[in-house]
Scaffold this motif. Structure first.
Motif, PDB file in Angstrom:
ATOM      1  N   GLN A  36       0.823  -1.174  -0.277  1.00  0.00           N
ATOM      2  CA  GLN A  36      -0.017  -0.040  -0.007  1.00  0.00           C
ATOM      3  C   GLN A  36       1.019   1.403  -0.086  1.00  0.00           C
ATOM      4  OE1 GLN A  36      -1.006  -0.047   4.974  1.00  0.00           O
ATOM      5  NE2 GLN A  36      -2.579  -0.222   3.450  1.00  0.00           N
ATOM      6  N   LEU A  37       0.572   2.332  -0.638  1.00  0.00           N
ATOM      7  CA  LEU A  37       1.148   3.436  -0.647  1.00  0.00           C
ATOM      8  C   LEU A  37       0.397   4.551   0.478  1.00  0.00           C
ATOM      9  CD1 LEU A  37       1.068   4.132  -4.499  1.00  0.00           C
ATOM     10  CD2 LEU A  37       3.119   3.144  -3.093  1.00  0.00           C
ATOM     11  N   ILE A  38       1.369   5.029   1.315  1.00  0.00           N
ATOM     12  CA  ILE A  38       0.875   5.864   2.187  1.00  0.00           C
ATOM     13  C   ILE A  38       1.570   7.319   1.857  1.00  0.00           C
ATOM     14  CG2 ILE A  38       0.901   6.351   4.646  1.00  0.00           C
ATOM     15  CD1 ILE A  38      -0.126   3.684   3.769  1.00  0.00           C
ATOM     16  N   ILE A  39       0.322   8.225   1.611  1.00  0.00           N
ATOM     17  CA  ILE A  39       0.621   9.774   1.176  1.00  0.00           C
ATOM     18  C   ILE A  39       0.857  10.444   2.698  1.00  0.00           C
ATOM     19  CG2 ILE A  39       0.298  11.458  -0.034  1.00  0.00           C
ATOM     20  CD1 ILE A  39      -1.151   9.607  -1.845  1.00  0.00           C
ATOM     21  N   ILE A  44      -4.711  -0.266  -8.508  1.00  0.00           N
ATOM     22  CA  ILE A  44      -5.346   0.144  -7.036  1.00  0.00           C
ATOM     23  C   ILE A  44      -6.342  -0.345  -6.742  1.00  0.00           C
ATOM     24  CG2 ILE A  44      -6.209   2.256  -6.002  1.00  0.00           C
ATOM     25  CD1 ILE A  44      -4.151   3.956  -7.677  1.00  0.00           C
ATOM     26  N   ALA A  45      -6.535  -1.218  -5.477  1.00  0.00           N
ATOM     27  CA  ALA A  45      -7.730  -1.854  -5.252  1.00  0.00           C
ATOM     28  C   ALA A  45      -8.815  -0.686  -4.268  1.00  0.00           C
ATOM     29  CB  ALA A  45      -7.484  -2.794  -4.184  1.00  0.00           C
ATOM     30  N   ILE A  48      -3.173   9.549   3.399  1.00  0.00           N
ATOM     31  CA  ILE A  48      -3.779   9.046   2.505  1.00  0.00           C
ATOM     32  C   ILE A  48      -3.255   7.502   2.237  1.00  0.00           C
ATOM     33  CG2 ILE A  48      -4.981   9.126  -0.045  1.00  0.00           C
ATOM     34  CD1 ILE A  48      -4.471  12.282   0.652  1.00  0.00           C
ATOM     35  N   VAL A  49      -4.225   6.679   2.313  1.00  0.00           N
ATOM     36  CA  VAL A  49      -3.844   5.252   2.220  1.00  0.00           C
ATOM     37  C   VAL A  49      -4.446   4.743   0.829  1.00  0.00           C
ATOM     38  CG1 VAL A  49      -3.788   2.662   3.184  1.00  0.00           C
ATOM     39  CG2 VAL A  49      -3.779   4.862   4.585  1.00  0.00           C
ATOM     40  N   VAL A  50      -3.406   4.390   0.057  1.00  0.00           N
ATOM     41  CA  VAL A  50      -3.817   3.856  -1.143  1.00  0.00           C
ATOM     42  C   VAL A  50      -3.276   2.410  -1.258  1.00  0.00           C
ATOM     43  CG1 VAL A  50      -3.353   3.717  -3.933  1.00  0.00           C
ATOM     44  CG2 VAL A  50      -3.352   5.879  -2.638  1.00  0.00           C
ATOM     45  N   ASP A  51      -4.312   1.258  -1.158  1.00  0.00           N
ATOM     46  CA  ASP A  51      -4.025  -0.077  -1.254  1.00  0.00           C
ATOM     47  C   ASP A  51      -4.118  -0.615  -2.612  1.00  0.00           C
ATOM     48  OD1 ASP A  51      -4.702  -0.667   1.559  1.00  0.00           O
ATOM     49  OD2 ASP A  51      -6.567  -0.446   1.377  1.00  0.00           O
ATOM     50  N   LEU A  52      -3.074  -1.507  -2.988  1.00  0.00           N
ATOM     51  CA  LEU A  52      -2.580  -2.086  -4.184  1.00  0.00           C
ATOM     52  C   LEU A  52      -3.123  -3.342  -4.489  1.00  0.00           C
ATOM     53  CD1 LEU A  52       1.073  -0.674  -4.861  1.00  0.00           C
ATOM     54  CD2 LEU A  52      -1.223   0.467  -5.365  1.00  0.00           C
ATOM     55  N   LYS A  53      -3.581  -3.551  -5.780  1.00  0.00           N
ATOM     56  CA  LYS A  53      -3.927  -5.049  -5.862  1.00  0.00           C
ATOM     57  C   LYS A  53      -2.587  -6.051  -5.819  1.00  0.00           C
ATOM     58  CE  LYS A  53      -7.465  -3.753  -9.200  1.00  0.00           C
ATOM     59  NZ  LYS A  53      -8.215  -3.939 -10.649  1.00  0.00           N
TER      60      LYS A  53
END
Length: 860
Positions: free
Chosen positions: A265-268, A296-297, A311-316
């Motif tokens: 996951q990407l944490i901004i 991006i999931a 901001i949390v971006v969960d990846l596939k």
């Protein structure tokens, strides 16, 4: 009737003035545009404010809503501004006030808010009737001394009150908080910067008025945004620093985490300046829906006012984090560019300014404020002193004064009586005496009045000197700026990342050791250290540089191409030069005049050089000091940090008295012992703690006693107490030398005569050099003829202090030693002997009682 109406019609026609509508429209539009430019959209270069911001702060100051007072309703403040100074819509005032309180919009907030003032997610502030505000301490610094006639005032819109045309700001607010606005036919967009860097830049300008934008960028590196982020590339910023127009690319700060399930996951944690976090999340969601970005999931904005941005971006599962991140940079505001357009009002006219222009205008404005403040304080002090002087006269004639007042029919007669009594009182003093309270007639009060009068006279003398001395005024500005830096300074929030094509030039320079030589007449060059092959003691040497007959090599040492050299001149100045900037030549070349590389003063010459690995290494710099000594035995210690900010024109390192000159400079770590030696063969040893650390401009203290004009200090070494392997190497002008253990020199106080370090005879000549050496090092000896020899230190005998040493080099008739230096032995150096030139590969060692002629020492 027609006859009667004709004159009336004629008069009406005479009152109508025909004009060209095109000219009228042009003039009207110019007037309107200038009104917008000067009165609304562009900031003043001096305090960095547009009129509305200036009026808000001034009105709050007049209301007394300071940082130590309770908050007041925003509606009360807005009403004050509207009613007295700014006859426009209330929303324009409230919006401007709200922005000055938002930490994500202002790098340094000027208003302390209470209530809902909006959020970085795009939420608007609550209505002004709900919120409250007061001034921040930084805003108070911008208003300080406004009551002392430091700035001009003008009438407000209805001429009922006065408002300042500019604030007497102690801070360069235009650079600190930036500004943006759209006028008519022009716009401005100035980025915020870091206070610590900007103050350092202002002080650098005070010390060097001819500073260039490149030199200023060593202090003011780049914009510093309140929301952090990472600046991506410096080319556009460099353009802005030089021309006032450029571009800055800013990226959010993103980290890659792995969930317990194994998915990434990407944490901004930081978004670019003025980017709405909710809008950013919506944009990413839209791109996922449109299948522009795949991988991006889920995305969730977990930001709040307490913990900041998250901001949390969960990846596939099959997504690659770096690929997704680069897509986010490309398609969203996670990477944003800002156009820099530094337009501000200078003396009422719009100008595009580079970074030096903005700093110059602020410093000159502060200089004007300091002058006006001193004039006001002097005037007030003189008024008060005048009245106190009248009090003292009255107290000296107390009985007569009381009698005169008692016998006067009215106050006016009493006043006239005091004036005409012959005591030298004027009308102002007489009036003050009549208003004097009886309690001030006591003896104790008289002493207080006398003390107050004496203090005022000292203040008047100080202010008078300040007004007549420009140097004192700029010193005062510097100290006030340092106070602001101490009070409000902080670390950078925005990181700087160079692009691949912007790598530091040092990264492109091969790091290797080179030999630096400087001749007596000031020619400098660098040569690869491998060109100097090692020889045994007693050899003839090789030519180290072609010089004119009256010239010879005076300094010779080894340094890395990535290092920085500090040059100290005999006049007490210090200059900076990167080693790679020194022209590289072969060993026999003359070199290049040093004046072409550093801005030496006429008649000055380099006497000492210090090699610094990295001036940007804060920990290293703070732990080191520089010790300086002069020919007359003066010694001085100054923090290396005082020399860590290069100036193209150099700085003053020590104040040299008439008839003296700087001789040597050494780097110390606080745990060293100083050994100074003189021509007559004496040396003194004392701890460096005996020399108190002083500023760059100080003179210094006595290090060793120099007997007469014929004697002089020839060198100084600083030996670390923990280094037990070092010995003291001394060399005389006729080629004799030896090594002696440090402990043979007893520790004394500085300023004494010292002890014998070498037995000086006609055969040895005067002492010319002293070094601290290790057995693993090599010694390089340079003669006035240009001959240079390199030999291993371990081949030089270790003898007592009172001996004359052994012969190190055979000299031609009339030649003598010019300089000695030490270098670390390199693996590829091989001891060689040049038999063609008469070198001795295995000379007979000499002790103090032996002497060998040139013929017996040579082998052909």
């Amino acid at each position: 009737m027609e006859d009667n109406q004709t004159p009336q019609a004629t008069n009406d026609q005479n009152r109508i003035v025909p004009i060209n509508i095109e000219a009228q429209m042009k003039q009207a539009y110019i007037d309107y545009s200038m009104s917008v430019i000067v009165g609304r959209a562009l900031p003043d270069v001096r305090d960095g404010f547009k009129p509305v911001h200036r009026r808000i702060l001034f009105a709050m100051s007049e209301l007394g809503i300071n940082s130590n007072k309770p908050h007041k309703k925003s509606a009360r403040i807005v009403g004050e501004v509207l009613g007295k100074y700014h006859p426009h819509g209330d929303s324009s005032v409230y919006d401007a006030m709200v922005r000055m309180a938002q930490e994500w919009n202002m790098r340094y907030r000027l208003i302390d808010s209470h209530g809902n003032f909006g959020s970085q997610d795009g939420d608007g502030p609550a209505a002004m009737r709900y919120t409250e505000a007061r001034l921040q301490k930084m805003a108070e610094a911008m208003l300080e001394d406004i009551e002392k006639d430091t700035v001009d005032f003008q009438n407000n819109f209805d001429d009922s009150l006065e408002e300042p045309t500019v604030l007497p700001s102690r801070l360069p607010n235009l650079l600190l908080n930036g500004s943006s606005g759209i006028a008519v036919g022009m716009a401005t967009n100035i980025m915020p910067h870091n206070l610590t860097e900007v103050i350092d830049g202002c002080i650098a300008y005070i010390e060097n008025r001819d500073i260039t934008p490149d030199e200023m960028m060593q202090h003011i590196k780049a914009p510093d945004f309140p929301t952090g982020g990472i600046i991506y590339g410096m080319e556009g910023i460099k353009n802005a620093m030089h021309t006032g127009r450029g571009r800055v690319v800013l990226r959010g700060r993103v980290t890659v985490d792995v969930k317990p399930s194994g998915r990434e996951q990407l944490i901004i944690t930081e978004v670019p300046y003025q980017v709405n976090r909710d809008a950013l999340c919506n944009r990413i969601g839209q791109l996922v829906t449109d299948k522009t970005i795949e991988g991006i999931a889920h995305i969730n904005n977990e930001s709040n006012n307490k913990e900041g941005t998250r901001i949390v971006v969960d990846l596939k599962r099959d997504a690659i984090a770096n690929v997704v991140l680069n897509q986010l940079f490309k398609y969203t505001e996670l990477q944003t560019s800002y156009g820099i357009n530094n337009v501000a009002l200078v003396k009422g006219r719009p100008r595009t300014l580079n970074v030096v222009d903005m700093v110059r205008e602020f410093v000159e404005f502060r200089h004007e404020v300091v002058i006006r403040r001193a004039q006001y304080e002097l005037k007030e002090a003189q008024k008060k002193a005048h009245i106190l002087q009248g009090y003292l006269i009255a107290l000296d004639h107390l009985d007569e004064v009381i009698s005169l007042i008692r016998n006067s029919p009215n106050p006016e007669a009493a006043k006239e009586g005091l004036i005409n009594a012959g005591w030298g009182l004027d009308e102002i003093q007489a009036k003050a005496i009549l208003e004097l309270r009886l309690q001030r007639l006591t003896g104790m009060e008289r002493d207080k009045i006398k003390m107050e009068f004496d203090e005022l006279m000292k203040l008047i003398a100080h202010l008078t000197e300040l007004l007549s001395n420009e140097g004192m005024r700029f010193d005062l500005i510097r100290s006030e700026l340092n106070e602001i830096k101490e009070k409000f300074g902080d670390e950078r929030k925005t990181e700087i990342t160079l692009l691949d094509d912007e790598l530091n030039i040092k990264d492109l320079i091969k790091e290797e050791d080179v030999v630096i030589t400087i001749s007596h007449l000031g020619y400098i060059k660098r040569t690869s250290a491998t060109e100097y092959k090692s020889q045994r003691r007693g050899g003839r040497g090789v030519i180290g540089g072609r010089t004119r007959e009256e010239d010879y090599i005076e300094h010779l040492f080894v340094a890395s191409t990535h290092h920085t050299l500090l040059f100290f001149t005999e006049g007490g100045r210090c200059y900076w030069l990167n080693v790679y900037q020194i022209p590289e030549t072969d060993k026999g070349a003359k070199g290049r005049p040093i004046q072409n590389l550093i801005q030496l003063n006429p008649g000055d010459k380099v006497k000492a050089i210090i090699d610094i690995a990295d001036l940007q290494d804060t920990e290293y710099v703070k732990a080191r000091s520089i010790v300086l000594c002069t020919k007359k035995g003066i010694i001085k210690k100054t923090a290396l940090e005082d020399f860590s900010r290069p100036r193209q024109s150099g700085v003053n390192a020590i104040t040299i008295v008439d008839g003296d000159e700087l001789l040597e400079a050494r780097l110390t770590n606080g745990n060293c012992e100083v050994i100074m030696a003189v021509k007559s063969g004496r040396a003194i040893r004392f701890p460096e703690e005996k020399v108190r650390e002083t500023g760059r401009g100080a003179i210094g203290v006595s290090g060793i006693e120099v007997d007469d004009d014929q004697d002089a200090v020839i060198g100084m070494i600083c030996v670390d107490r923990s280094d037990k392997d070092r010995t003291v190497l001394v060399v005389s002008e006729k080629g004799y030398g030896k090594r002696t253990p440090v402990d043979e020199y007893r520790i004394t106080n500085r300023g004494g005569k010292g002890v014998k370090t070498i037995s000086v005879t006609e055969k040895t000549g005067k002492l010319v050099g002293i070094l601290d050496v290790l057995g693993s090092q090599d010694l390089m000896i340079t003669c006035k003829s240009g001959m240079t020899i390199r030999m291993p230190v371990k081949g030089i005998s270790e003898l007592g202090r009172a001996t004359q040493g052994v012969k190190l080099i055979r000299l031609e008739e009339g030649d003598s030693i010019a300089a000695i230096s030490k270098i670390d032995e390199t693996e590829d150096d091989e001891p060689i002997a040049d038999v063609e030139n008469g070198e001795n590969p295995n000379p007979t060692e000499l002790n103090d009682n032996q002497d060998t002629s040139e013929n017996s020492a040579s082998t052909n």
